[in-house]
Design a protein around this motif. Structure first.
Motif, PDB file in Angstrom:
ATOM      1  N   VAL A 146       0.837  -1.203   0.000  1.00 27.63           N
ATOM      2  CA  VAL A 146       0.000   0.000   0.000  1.00 27.63           C
ATOM      3  C   VAL A 146       0.874   1.257   0.000  1.00 27.63           C
ATOM      4  CG1 VAL A 146      -1.687   1.320   1.342  1.00 27.63           C
ATOM      5  CG2 VAL A 146      -1.938  -1.164   1.105  1.00 27.63           C
ATOM      6  N   TYR A 147       1.995   1.222   0.732  1.00 25.95           N
ATOM      7  CA  TYR A 147       2.867   2.391   0.784  1.00 25.95           C
ATOM      8  C   TYR A 147       3.613   2.592  -0.529  1.00 25.95           C
ATOM      9  CZ  TYR A 147       1.579   2.181   5.633  1.00 25.95           C
ATOM     10  OH  TYR A 147       0.838   2.150   6.788  1.00 25.95           O
ATOM     11  N   ASN A 148       3.857   1.510  -1.261  1.00 24.35           N
ATOM     12  CA  ASN A 148       4.385   1.664  -2.626  1.00 24.35           C
ATOM     13  C   ASN A 148       3.369   2.387  -3.505  1.00 24.35           C
ATOM     14  OD1 ASN A 148       6.810   0.452  -2.141  1.00 24.35           O
ATOM     15  ND2 ASN A 148       6.401  -1.406  -3.307  1.00 24.35           N
ATOM     16  N   VAL A 149       2.101   1.992  -3.384  1.00 23.12           N
ATOM     17  CA  VAL A 149       1.040   2.660  -4.146  1.00 23.12           C
ATOM     18  C   VAL A 149       0.995   4.140  -3.777  1.00 23.12           C
ATOM     19  CG1 VAL A 149      -1.457   2.788  -4.476  1.00 23.12           C
ATOM     20  CG2 VAL A 149      -0.331   0.550  -4.414  1.00 23.12           C
ATOM     21  N   TYR A 186      -1.912  14.000   6.328  1.00 23.99           N
ATOM     22  CA  TYR A 186      -3.287  13.536   6.464  1.00 23.99           C
ATOM     23  C   TYR A 186      -3.576  12.409   5.471  1.00 23.99           C
ATOM     24  CZ  TYR A 186      -8.372  13.582   6.855  1.00 23.99           C
ATOM     25  OH  TYR A 186      -9.684  13.215   7.046  1.00 23.99           O
ATOM     26  N   ASP A 187      -3.088  12.561   4.232  1.00 29.04           N
ATOM     27  CA  ASP A 187      -3.276  11.498   3.242  1.00 29.04           C
ATOM     28  C   ASP A 187      -2.577  10.210   3.689  1.00 29.04           C
ATOM     29  OD1 ASP A 187      -4.771  13.120   1.621  1.00 29.04           O
ATOM     30  OD2 ASP A 187      -3.119  13.627   0.259  1.00 29.04           O
ATOM     31  N   LEU A 188      -1.374  10.356   4.275  1.00 32.41           N
ATOM     32  CA  LEU A 188      -0.655   9.181   4.756  1.00 32.41           C
ATOM     33  C   LEU A 188      -1.413   8.527   5.903  1.00 32.41           C
ATOM     34  CD1 LEU A 188       1.817   7.347   4.722  1.00 32.41           C
ATOM     35  CD2 LEU A 188       2.958   8.970   6.239  1.00 32.41           C
ATOM     36  N   TYR A 189      -1.983   9.343   6.792  1.00 32.60           N
ATOM     37  CA  TYR A 189      -2.757   8.798   7.908  1.00 32.60           C
ATOM     38  C   TYR A 189      -3.953   7.988   7.391  1.00 32.60           C
ATOM     39  CZ  TYR A 189      -5.953   8.688  11.889  1.00 32.60           C
ATOM     40  OH  TYR A 189      -6.826   8.288  12.872  1.00 32.60           O
ATOM     41  N   ARG A 199      -4.654   3.762   7.609  1.00 28.73           N
ATOM     42  CA  ARG A 199      -5.868   3.098   8.084  1.00 28.73           C
ATOM     43  C   ARG A 199      -6.340   2.062   7.067  1.00 28.73           C
ATOM     44  NH1 ARG A 199     -10.109   7.401  10.382  1.00 28.73           N
ATOM     45  NH2 ARG A 199     -11.160   5.435  10.867  1.00 28.73           N
ATOM     46  N   HIS A 200      -6.253   2.403   5.779  1.00 25.00           N
ATOM     47  CA  HIS A 200      -6.629   1.428   4.746  1.00 25.00           C
ATOM     48  C   HIS A 200      -5.664   0.248   4.747  1.00 25.00           C
ATOM     49  CE1 HIS A 200      -9.758   3.959   3.286  1.00 25.00           C
ATOM     50  NE2 HIS A 200      -8.973   4.857   2.701  1.00 25.00           N
ATOM     51  N   ASP A 225     -10.581   1.989  -2.277  1.00 22.53           N
ATOM     52  CA  ASP A 225     -10.494   3.074  -1.294  1.00 22.53           C
ATOM     53  C   ASP A 225      -9.072   3.632  -1.229  1.00 22.53           C
ATOM     54  OD1 ASP A 225     -13.161   2.783  -0.650  1.00 22.53           O
ATOM     55  OD2 ASP A 225     -12.781   1.504   1.097  1.00 22.53           O
ATOM     56  N   ILE A 226      -8.090   2.768  -1.338  1.00 24.36           N
ATOM     57  CA  ILE A 226      -6.685   3.191  -1.305  1.00 24.36           C
ATOM     58  C   ILE A 226      -6.368   4.054  -2.523  1.00 24.36           C
ATOM     59  CG2 ILE A 226      -4.304   2.340  -1.514  1.00 24.36           C
ATOM     60  CD1 ILE A 226      -5.299  -0.085   0.231  1.00 24.36           C
ATOM     61  N   TYR A 227      -6.800   3.623  -3.705  1.00 22.67           N
ATOM     62  CA  TYR A 227      -6.552   4.422  -4.914  1.00 22.67           C
ATOM     63  C   TYR A 227      -7.257   5.780  -4.818  1.00 22.67           C
ATOM     64  CZ  TYR A 227      -4.988  -0.030  -6.924  1.00 22.67           C
ATOM     65  OH  TYR A 227      -4.345  -1.222  -7.161  1.00 22.67           O
ATOM     66  N   ALA A 228      -8.480   5.786  -4.276  1.00 23.53           N
ATOM     67  CA  ALA A 228      -9.216   7.048  -4.145  1.00 23.53           C
ATOM     68  C   ALA A 228      -8.518   7.985  -3.169  1.00 23.53           C
ATOM     69  CB  ALA A 228     -10.653   6.766  -3.685  1.00 23.53           C
ATOM     70  N   THR A 229      -7.994   7.448  -2.078  1.00 25.73           N
ATOM     71  CA  THR A 229      -7.312   8.272  -1.078  1.00 25.73           C
ATOM     72  C   THR A 229      -5.994   8.828  -1.589  1.00 25.73           C
ATOM     73  OG1 THR A 229      -8.320   7.070   0.760  1.00 25.73           O
ATOM     74  CG2 THR A 229      -6.252   8.234   1.226  1.00 25.73           C
ATOM     75  N   THR A 230      -5.234   7.991  -2.270  1.00 31.29           N
ATOM     76  CA  THR A 230      -3.892   8.385  -2.703  1.00 31.29           C
ATOM     77  C   THR A 230      -3.886   9.119  -4.037  1.00 31.29           C
ATOM     78  OG1 THR A 230      -3.536   6.260  -3.823  1.00 31.29           O
ATOM     79  CG2 THR A 230      -2.890   6.419  -1.497  1.00 31.29           C
TER      80      THR A 230
END
Length: 456
Positions: free
Chosen positions: A350-353, A406-409, A413-414, A445-450
């Protein structure tokens, strides 16, 4: 054409292959490892040489048999150089850590497998997979010295590395085996073994540094105080020579490398993705790099590959004994991988994404603001506990990066949700599609957040 009959055929003499072969042979099964390199070159693999989890190996080839390859056991932390922020982060690495001579290690695991009774066929290039009409894999075909070699077996273990040809040749569409694999989920790595004149000051650290382009990172891992593994990793869609120039330029600009000599050069591909959703098909199991069993943030994969080999062999043994090598019979292998390290690696991905959607200067600034112990947790566990006071401290240090924080936070969570979901990995193939649907919803959700482009 020469035909060989075995209980298990393993393609590839790397870590996962040797441990799979040794485990099955220890149990009394007839095992052959088919390796494309000659006997002298076998085990010579491009690697950063850093070994996380150096305290334990599966019993089939115990750590005591690998001792000669452990060249630096004093490393205990990572040193992250961030030129954009004019800072260096010293980050503790949990667990036992070592730097090894990868070629010596490769020879040692081959010798360990031979002691367990494994047969090795070198100079044999696998070209195809043999299958029955019902889809069961029954063996492989290859060439040695211009002669066709056919290997028949109850189970084929694919330990052929990243982007394995076996998966291209086998028809896996009717199985659960993960075929959602593209070049964008892999990176290339290049490394040189460099001998320096004077001991480096950071011989107890693994040194990381971003490249001048956002596509990769440099590393300097000390095998000894004067023998350094210097390399870089970069995404497959980048121009390799330009990034190799970044490494050479950095080497020239570091005073500790003045007058250094290069002893060896080698390159390879490795996965920077989550583990395969399923790495089994009837008569077929993929292990190690061939199944995405690599920490996607650090590129480390030796310890995970060793245990993947063990788990694959034990599943194959049970299946052969029961007279059924179908997906259901081999499925426990998937469960054991996900329980041991698969969930953690999926969370790390997820952190790579996240990083693909962030400007590299902003990302380096953010890393410079994060507490080193929490960054270490995130790098190796896929998550980190962050209390309210720590959030306040980080926010104060991160003026100018608050939106990114905030985006990282939210991304964290995701990632936690994803890890929890992987811990509920299905117990049978028929439940996989429902599990994947829920996982894909979390990824949306991860793609939408990042704001990142979908990776899978």
């Amino acid at each position: 054409m020469a035909t060989h009959e075995h209980d298990v055929v393993v393609v590839g003499a790397g870590t996962a292959g040797c441990y799979a072969a040794a485990t099955a042979s220890d149990a009394g099964y007839d095992v052959v490892v088919v390796e494309r390199k000659d006997e002298e070159e076998a085990g010579h693999i491009a690697c950063g040489d850093a070994l996380k989890g150096a305290d334990a190996f599966p019993e089939a080839i115990p750590k005591s048999q690998l001792a000669s390859s452990f060249t630096n056991t004093d490393v205990d932390h990572g040193r992250f150089e961030i030129p954009q922020e004019d800072t260096v982060l010293e980050i503790p690495v949990p667990g036992e850590l070592a730097v090894i001579d990868r070629w010596e290690y490769g020879r040692s695991i081959i010798e360990g497998a031979e002691r367990a009774g494994v047969e090795f066929h070198y100079d044999t290039v696998v070209k195809d997979v043999t299958q029955r009409e019902d889809g069961r894999v029954t063996g492989v075909r290859g060439k040695r010295d211009g002669s066709v070699q056919r290997y028949n077996a109850d189970v084929v273990v694919d330990a052929a590395g990243s982007l394995s040809i076996l998966q291209d040749k086998a028809d896996l569409d009717q199985s659960t085996f993960d075929t959602n694999v593209t070049y964008s989920q892999f990176c290339s790595a290049y490394r040189e073994i460099v001998e320096v004149e004077e001991p480096v000051e950071w011989s107890d650290a693994l040194v990381f540094k971003p490249t001048e382009r956002a596509a990769g990172y440099l590393w300097y891992f000390p095998r000894t105080e004067t023998e350094i593994n210097a390399g870089l990793g970069f995404q497959m869609n980048e121009e390799p020579m330009h990034l190799v120039d970044d490494l050479k330029r950095d080497l020239r600009n570091r005073p500790e490398f003045a007058g250094a000599t290069v002893e060896d050069k080698l390159g390879a591909a490795l996965p920077t993705r989550r583990p395969y959703d399923s790495a089994v098909a009837p008569g077929f199991v993929a292990v190690g790099d061939a199944a995405g069993h690599v920490n996607p943030t650090t590129g480390g994969g030796i310890a995970g590959a060793a245990y993947a080999g063990k788990y694959a062999a034990e599943a194959a043994i049970d299946a052969i004994e029961d007279g059924d090598v179908g997906e259901d019979a081999l499925w426990e292998y998937n469960e054991r991988v996900m329980d041991h390290f698969g969930a953690r690696y999926a969370g790390l991905d997820v952190y790579n994404v996240f990083s693909t959607a962030v400007d590299v200067d902003d990302l380096m600034g953010l890393l410079g603001a994060l507490p080193s112990d929490k960054l270490a947790e995130a790098l190796y566990s896929g998550s980190a506990n962050v209390g309210w006071w720590l959030k306040v401290q980080t926010a104060i240090k991160s003026i100018g990066h608050w939106d990114l924080i905030y985006d990282l936070y939210k991304t964290k969570r995701h990632a936690d949700d994803l890890i929890d979901h992987y811990r509920d990995y299905p117990s049978s193939p028929d439940r996989l599609s429902g599990w994947q649907a829920r996982r894909d919803a979390i990824m949306d959700d991860i793609y939408a957040t990042t704001g990142a482009e979908p990776k899978y």
